[in-house]
Design a protein around this motif. Sequence first.
Motif, PDB file in Angstrom:
ATOM      1  N   TYR A  72       0.840  -1.209   0.000  1.00 46.89           N
ATOM      2  CA  TYR A  72       0.000   0.000   0.000  1.00 46.89           C
ATOM      3  C   TYR A  72       0.876   1.262   0.000  1.00 46.89           C
ATOM      4  O   TYR A  72       0.550   2.242  -0.674  1.00 46.89           O
ATOM      5  CB  TYR A  72      -0.933   0.011   1.209  1.00 46.89           C
ATOM      6  N   CYS A  73       1.959   1.230   0.760  1.00 47.60           N
ATOM      7  CA  CYS A  73       2.857   2.400   0.787  1.00 47.60           C
ATOM      8  C   CYS A  73       3.400   2.682  -0.614  1.00 47.60           C
ATOM      9  O   CYS A  73       3.457   3.839  -1.042  1.00 47.60           O
ATOM     10  CB  CYS A  73       4.007   2.177   1.764  1.00 47.60           C
ATOM     11  N   ASP A  74       3.774   1.612  -1.337  1.00 51.78           N
ATOM     12  CA  ASP A  74       4.243   1.795  -2.712  1.00 51.78           C
ATOM     13  C   ASP A  74       3.164   2.463  -3.560  1.00 51.78           C
ATOM     14  O   ASP A  74       3.423   3.416  -4.286  1.00 51.78           O
ATOM     15  CB  ASP A  74       4.584   0.436  -3.346  1.00 51.78           C
ATOM     16  N   LEU A  75       1.939   1.939  -3.464  1.00 54.68           N
ATOM     17  CA  LEU A  75       0.835   2.490  -4.257  1.00 54.68           C
ATOM     18  C   LEU A  75       0.592   3.960  -3.916  1.00 54.68           C
ATOM     19  O   LEU A  75       0.198   4.750  -4.762  1.00 54.68           O
ATOM     20  CB  LEU A  75      -0.443   1.685  -4.014  1.00 54.68           C
ATOM     21  N   LEU A  76       0.804   4.314  -2.656  1.00 56.36           N
ATOM     22  CA  LEU A  76       0.568   5.701  -2.226  1.00 56.36           C
ATOM     23  C   LEU A  76       1.798   6.587  -2.434  1.00 56.36           C
ATOM     24  O   LEU A  76       1.824   7.734  -2.008  1.00 56.36           O
ATOM     25  CB  LEU A  76       0.138   5.737  -0.750  1.00 56.36           C
ATOM     26  N   GLY A  77       2.826   6.013  -3.077  1.00 61.21           N
ATOM     27  CA  GLY A  77       3.983   6.838  -3.438  1.00 61.21           C
ATOM     28  C   GLY A  77       4.972   7.069  -2.310  1.00 61.21           C
ATOM     29  O   GLY A  77       5.708   8.050  -2.313  1.00 61.21           O
ATOM     30  N   VAL A  78       4.995   6.162  -1.327  1.00 63.19           N
ATOM     31  CA  VAL A  78       5.935   6.343  -0.212  1.00 63.19           C
ATOM     32  C   VAL A  78       7.189   5.483  -0.412  1.00 63.19           C
ATOM     33  O   VAL A  78       8.049   5.396   0.443  1.00 63.19           O
ATOM     34  CB  VAL A  78       5.246   6.005   1.144  1.00 63.19           C
ATOM     35  N   LYS A  79       7.280   4.821  -1.562  1.00 68.15           N
ATOM     36  CA  LYS A  79       8.410   3.940  -1.833  1.00 68.15           C
ATOM     37  C   LYS A  79       9.734   4.670  -1.619  1.00 68.15           C
ATOM     38  O   LYS A  79       9.885   5.824  -1.964  1.00 68.15           O
ATOM     39  CB  LYS A  79       8.343   3.439  -3.284  1.00 68.15           C
ATOM     40  N   GLY A  80      10.677   3.982  -1.017  1.00 68.82           N
ATOM     41  CA  GLY A  80      11.991   4.593  -0.825  1.00 68.82           C
ATOM     42  C   GLY A  80      12.095   5.333   0.494  1.00 68.82           C
ATOM     43  O   GLY A  80      13.185   5.524   1.020  1.00 68.82           O
ATOM     44  N   LYS A  81      10.956   5.772   1.029  1.00 66.75           N
ATOM     45  CA  LYS A  81      10.979   6.442   2.332  1.00 66.75           C
ATOM     46  C   LYS A  81      10.611   5.470   3.448  1.00 66.75           C
ATOM     47  O   LYS A  81      11.016   5.640   4.589  1.00 66.75           O
ATOM     48  CB  LYS A  81       9.973   7.597   2.352  1.00 66.75           C
ATOM     49  N   ALA A  82       9.788   4.475   3.118  1.00 70.73           N
ATOM     50  CA  ALA A  82       9.330   3.522   4.116  1.00 70.73           C
ATOM     51  C   ALA A  82      10.291   2.341   4.162  1.00 70.73           C
ATOM     52  O   ALA A  82      10.546   1.696   3.145  1.00 70.73           O
ATOM     53  CB  ALA A  82       7.917   3.050   3.778  1.00 70.73           C
ATOM     54  N   VAL A  83      10.844   2.089   5.334  1.00 74.34           N
ATOM     55  CA  VAL A  83      11.825   1.011   5.491  1.00 74.34           C
ATOM     56  C   VAL A  83      11.345   0.056   6.579  1.00 74.34           C
ATOM     57  O   VAL A  83      10.995   0.494   7.681  1.00 74.34           O
ATOM     58  CB  VAL A  83      13.202   1.594   5.894  1.00 74.34           C
ATOM     59  N   PHE A  84      11.329  -1.229   6.238  1.00 75.57           N
ATOM     60  CA  PHE A  84      10.982  -2.269   7.210  1.00 75.57           C
ATOM     61  C   PHE A  84      12.208  -2.472   8.101  1.00 75.57           C
ATOM     62  O   PHE A  84      13.272  -2.829   7.608  1.00 75.57           O
ATOM     63  CB  PHE A  84      10.607  -3.535   6.426  1.00 75.57           C
ATOM     64  N   ASP A  85      12.062  -2.202   9.401  1.00 76.51           N
ATOM     65  CA  ASP A  85      13.220  -2.234  10.296  1.00 76.51           C
ATOM     66  C   ASP A  85      12.885  -3.045  11.547  1.00 76.51           C
ATOM     67  O   ASP A  85      12.089  -2.621  12.378  1.00 76.51           O
ATOM     68  CB  ASP A  85      13.617  -0.800  10.658  1.00 76.51           C
TER      69      ASP A  85
END
Lengths: 511, 511
Positions: free
Chosen positions: B309-322
């Motif tokens: 969903y984050c990718d679809l909403l354009g947050v790719k690259g900022k959201a990191v699974f940590d």
Amino acid sequence: MGSKEKLEALIKDQGELVRKLKSAKESKEKINNEVAKLLELKSQLSCENAENQKFTLKTAKGTRDFSPQQMAIRESVFQKIISVFKRHGAETIDTPIFELKEVLTGKYGEDSKLIYDLKDQGGEILSLRYDLTVPFARYLAMNKITNIKRYHIAKVYRRDNPSITRGRYREFYQCDFDIAGAYDPMIPDAECVRVVQEILESLDIGPFVIKLNHRALLDGMFEACGVPPEKFRSICSAVDKLDKSPWEEVRKEMVEEKGLTDEVADKIGQYVQMSGNSELVEKLLADTSLSKVRAAVEGLEAMKLVLNYCDLLGVKGKAVFDLSLARGLDYYTGIIYEAVLLGETTVEDVAGSVGSIAGGGRYDNLVGMFDAKHKQVPCVGVSIGIERIFAVIEAKLLAGTSKVRTTEIEVYVASAQKNLLEERMKVCKELWDEGVKTEQSYKKNPKLLAQLQHCEEYGIPLAVILGESEIQKGVVKLRNVITRNEVEVPRAQLVEEIKKHLQPSYINGST
Amino acid sequence: MGSKEKLEALIKDQGELVRKLKSAKESKEKINNEVAKLLELKSQLSCENAENQKFTLKTAKGTRDFSPQQMAIRESVFQKIISVFKRHGAETIDTPIFELKEVLTGKYGEDSKLIYDLKDQGGEILSLRYDLTVPFARYLAMNKITNIKRYHIAKVYRRDNPSITRGRYREFYQCDFDIAGAYDPMIPDAECVRVVQEILESLDIGPFVIKLNHRALLDGMFEACGVPPEKFRSICSAVDKLDKSPWEEVRKEMVEEKGLTDEVADKIGQYVQMSGNSELVEKLLADTSLSKVRAAVEGLEAMKLVLNYCDLLGVKGKAVFDLSLARGLDYYTGIIYEAVLLGETTVEDVAGSVGSIAGGGRYDNLVGMFDAKHKQVPCVGVSIGIERIFAVIEAKLLAGTSKVRTTEIEVYVASAQKNLLEERMKVCKELWDEGVKTEQSYKKNPKLLAQLQHCEEYGIPLAVILGESEIQKGVVKLRNVITRNEVEVPRAQLVEEIKKHLQPSYINGST
């Protein structure tokens, strides 16, 4: 008998059984067995109690939450008021919600008992602020600021007897505009009157007048009437009641409670029933009693000047010289004023119980109280009775039919079939990227009807409707929620099309 | 030696004299005589001290005033943040600054000791709010609201040890955005991440990442590593320290203080040092240990969904699974996130000590704690670390050369000679009537130079300059404060001319 009472009876019996076994020195095993039963019963009772115990779900006495609707009204009112403050070049500051208790001590006279104190948890002794003026004066003295024009909109706290019907709360907003600095007489004072006028006109809450008077004139008038100086204060607070009580009652108080002679009271009565404009000032300057008293002449000259400035600033007709105005004299040292709604509008009933909606005056000695060398910073200011104004506006809106929007959403992204969540997300992303105020359902497969109802409920002007067949054709439907008119738009030009539809004139229709 | 020191020396001598007389058992009269002298000296000293004692002119510990400059920065930051909240359709509410103490009880664990209590002045026992989330949950339960998307920007209070250098105060703003309601998994959660991204990008405070993790995955990971369930919480708070301490230290704490075996600690170490994107999720779903634990698989599936969903909403690259992110687990029940500034910008030093600037997660059980029937309202939200953001922006502005305007005045009405106050007032009135932000000096006969300096100091773009000879010619001078260029304008067309000059492009140059 309820289950709780049954349990309590069982526990009583079981307790007695245990005591009997113990006193009969029965075997440890037998006693422990019955003790275990007793504990089980007690634990059942405590569960029962917990179940029935209702959590106190309320806000503190005299306080309240604000719903999104109320907040929307408040924000629009604040915006109008702030835009007037800014039109006059005011800066804004903020101070903490609590002060050292000693900062507030000795500033509010009898009302000090209404101050909220914080618990002594070790460290400083603190109190919640009672108004914004004392913290402002503390701020000026502490930072050695000798001139500033500032507004401050914030909550203050008074442990007063709350009266919801009269709009009196223990937590409420104050909305203050003050001009600090040593300037020439009545120039900032007149601008404060103009500020009040602009605010009340921009809020469009009905006809009003701004009453003006002067502290020196009040003192001089009492002197001229023969009031002994030690009674100035108490006679002044009697005069202050004239906005609610007829002269006969106030006169009675002066004579019977405060010990004035009939003659002195009647002299006061002649003056305090006067109100007018600069012609009244001239008349009083020619008054044989008043013209002999220095303070009276000084006050009248000041009134003459301020009324002239008010005329030049376009406040003519709204500013009224009123000798019965006597507010807050502990505090003020020069001009005083108070704006009153006139109760002949559609909001008559509310306004009737509302009365004063702004007030203020000059206080030249307050800042000096905080300065080690008692250096004065002359101040004049006005406080807008924002809670009363909200009450009037809320009543007006309730009486009307127009709905208050609580969000600013321009576009709702809906889907007509299942499994279009990802498509909806892509459209939302594009619109957010372009700054368009957009939302969608948080359900994976919401019903179209529910989505459209949401648009109508929240007054959202436009809906994008995604459907399988349209997606295959490379188009989407754009629906005008008010007219229910739908057009097909190429998917690639959707954002552009929406921006065209979001011309101000188009949206305002539903705002 | 000052008079205070002299007095102290005299008191010391006199005290010794009295002691000598007493030990020599001299006559009572003689002793009393000297004691009286001693008391007189002591009273002189206390007067001396009182004279020198300064009124404590300060704000309460850990609190501060905000100057007009600071307020101007704050307001512009708030406006940017609010515009993002509104772009996502959030409404706003407000709650009182204090709550019944029992509303806060049992919500903050150990930190409850930091709650400010009000003094018991008769009536209810009250505390200042500690955050905005608990009052929000109380509001939802009290009003039986089952879905709302709201923001709330307001002050909260914590009796923490203030650290000005680290930007930790006892009164500070929180800035919360929350979505309450029973929706489909991860849809509102992903929007919260998008909101954080939009806010941090609009504030332009440098590169950042938003770390994501899931509570179920953390629990599942501990289970898979062989941590006994009763130690989940304490191991979790050890993991939480990984943003400040290296793994070796955290491992030591786990083994030496919290009693894990080396083997278990090393297994945890393998996981918590991982971060990545959806590929990492896939890798972990294939992990033989994790894939056996239900909670871990549940958490990983949720992560997969939210990252998509984050990718679809354009947050790719900022959201990191940590996997090292473990914040506030007492509270959260699902996804957790935290935005961190990356310290490689011009504000490196500030950002370095700033760290986390937004955080949040899902808390599905809080509202139910306030409901008599424990009815749950699932919630997910984010809190923007606004005070830290202010610290970064203030540092940036201090480092730069641009001046922050604290007023929005467009026109200053000045006079070049004496006795033109009334003319100035008339011009001000006309401009205010037209909504032009205007001010003038409050002095009757201000110096022209002082007036022009005021314009430069406050960044006012235009000055009207009135002069005798111009008035006779029926014109006024209009001065561009930046270029110092002056033009003559017919007095009758002044307002019209000014409005032409106040085109946005013209003003922005100096804003």
